[in-house]
Scaffold this active site. Structure first.
Site, PDB file in Angstrom:
ATOM      1  N   ASP A  88       1.089  -0.899   0.165  1.00 17.81           N
ATOM      2  CA  ASP A  88      -0.072   0.294   0.159  1.00 17.81           C
ATOM      3  C   ASP A  88       0.978   1.294   0.169  1.00 17.81           C
ATOM      4  O   ASP A  88       2.166   1.162   0.407  1.00 17.81           O
ATOM      5  CB  ASP A  88      -1.204   0.132   1.014  1.00 17.81           C
ATOM      6  CG  ASP A  88      -0.098   0.162   2.303  1.00 17.81           C
ATOM      7  OD1 ASP A  88       0.194  -0.497   2.678  1.00 17.81           O
ATOM      8  OD2 ASP A  88      -0.844   0.528   3.495  1.00 17.81           O
ATOM      9  N   GLU A 146      -0.119  -1.296   5.647  1.00 16.94           N
ATOM     10  CA  GLU A 146       0.706  -0.110   6.832  1.00 16.94           C
ATOM     11  C   GLU A 146       0.722   1.000   6.989  1.00 16.94           C
ATOM     12  O   GLU A 146       1.411   1.172   8.381  1.00 16.94           O
ATOM     13  CB  GLU A 146       2.259  -0.812   5.872  1.00 16.94           C
ATOM     14  CG  GLU A 146       4.112  -0.926   6.310  1.00 16.94           C
ATOM     15  CD  GLU A 146       4.124   0.829   7.025  1.00 16.94           C
ATOM     16  OE1 GLU A 146       4.998   1.232   7.626  1.00 16.94           O
ATOM     17  OE2 GLU A 146       3.399   1.365   5.998  1.00 16.94           O
TER      18      GLU A 146
END
Length: 376
Positions: A88, A146
């Site tokens: 991400d 994350e």
């Protein structure tokens, strides 16, 4: 080792995944990954692409756990190394699609951390195709969420539900380090210091107690605080204690009866979370303190032979990781862990985020050198 059953949400309803060609150079693969938008919470497409690409290699055992992809070799080696990276990014800032200018690739996630993910995928291709004979067994983690709140972190979920998958002799997180090894990481703790006053009409302020005014001594303690500089295994970690938010107030004609100051403590890996909390409560002794978020620090583990081999292959330079990364999840399981990637941490999350393509190439060579290095 048998992997747990897949938890692949809504796979049938999604469009066919974008094809990633892992045989392309790491620089081109980085661009392809950057162009796959994957803001936190929207990683399905890039996870599909990674999963599909890895399943082309029969020698790799591949498993999908939500939006986490785990791949493993079972070569019977005496040591196992984890290569981990998150898929991400922070929200885009007009920086997609990617562009190349003067040898740098610009785009959201170029440094944090799709150039590192490209190195993971290149290693998987070379091992999976038989072009590279590693000296260690390997586990790859590609995970989601994350960049947002810790409870949604995909690696955290796997560590909680399937900790056996994380077992290894060394973990390398391909987080941005600008091509040098960063050992361990700082811990991080957020706390809210609350001040309580008494509400009153502002025209008759002497009848109340202004909670915002009560914040002055808390802010003074923060301003006067001298953060520690701590040596751990020869690496220098600089701590920090800072106010990051303040809130209070009721209306323009009301003396406020509440004020909250949010502080962030970045602590060195010589401290446990319990010790860090004690330090916070000592600093703010006499005030109400609530711990609202915490993540442990990670020691570098530079005394381990496998870690020393990695450091040598990566150029021999080691610095302290000033920030928190998922290496702490491995350290908490007793697994030494390092950060290494061509991405520049100082460019992470910026609109002009970029990565040096020559450094991507050098970092790939260093990683492959380590994976094939035989024990002394």
């Amino acid at each position: 080792m048998a992997l747990p059953s897949a938890q692949h949400p809504n796979s049938a309803s999604r469009a066919a995944p974008v094809r990633l060609d892992l045989s392309t150079p790491a620089t081109e693969l980085t661009a392809a990954l950057v162009d796959l938008e994957s803001v936190s919470g929207n990683e399905a497409a890039i996870t599909d692409a990674v999963e599909t690409a890895l399943r082309r290699y029969p020698s790799l055992s591949v498993q999908r756990l939500g939006n986490v992809v785990v791949a493993r070799t079972e070569l019977g080696r005496s040591e196992r190394v984890v290569l981990a990276g998150h898929l991400d990014t922070v929200p885009i800032a007009g920086n997609l699609p990617s562009t190349v200018v003067d040898g740098r690739l610009f785009g959201c996630g170029a440094s944090d951390m799709k150039s590192g993910v490209a190195l993971q995928l290149r290693a998987a291709h070379l091992v999976g195709s038989g072009a590279l004979e590693p000296a260690v067994d390997l586990t790859w983690f590609f995970y989601d969420c994350e960049e947002i709140e810790a409870e949604r972190n995909g690696l955290r979920r796997v560590a909680a539900e399937h900790p056996e998958l994380l077992r290894a002799d060394l973990a390398i997180l391909l987080e941005a380090t600008n091509g040098v090894v960063e050992g361990g990481c700082q811990g991080t703790m957020r706390a809210v210091v609350s001040l309580t006053g008494r509400r009153a009409h502002s025209a008759r302020s002497w009848l109340g107690v202004n909670a915002i005014h009560l914040a002055a001594p808390v802010l003074r303690r923060l301003a006067d605080y001298a953060p520690a500089v701590v040596d751990v295994e020869g690496l220098t970690y600089r701590e920090g204690l800072n106010a990051v938010a303040i809130s209070g107030g009721v209306a323009g004609n009301v003396i406020p009866d509440g004020c909250q100051i949010t502080v962030n403590y970045r602590f060195a890996p010589d401290k446990s979370e319990a010790e860090a909390e004690r330090q916070l409560r000592t600093v703010f002794d006499g005030f109400a303190v609530e711990i609202v978020d915490s993540a442990p620090a990670a020691r570098p583990g530079l005394d381990q032979p496998l870690v020393r081999r990695a450091v040598a292959a990566f150029g021999g330079q080691v610095e302290a990781k000033l920030g928190w990364t998922d290496v702490a999840r491995f350290s908490g399981l007793g697994i030494p862990a390092l950060n290494f990637s061509p991405g520049d941490p100082n460019l992470a999350h910026r609109a002009d985020e970029s990565v040096d393509l020559a450094l991507v190439e050098r970092s790939e060579r260093a990683l492959l050198e380590f994976l094939t290095a035989q024990p002394a």
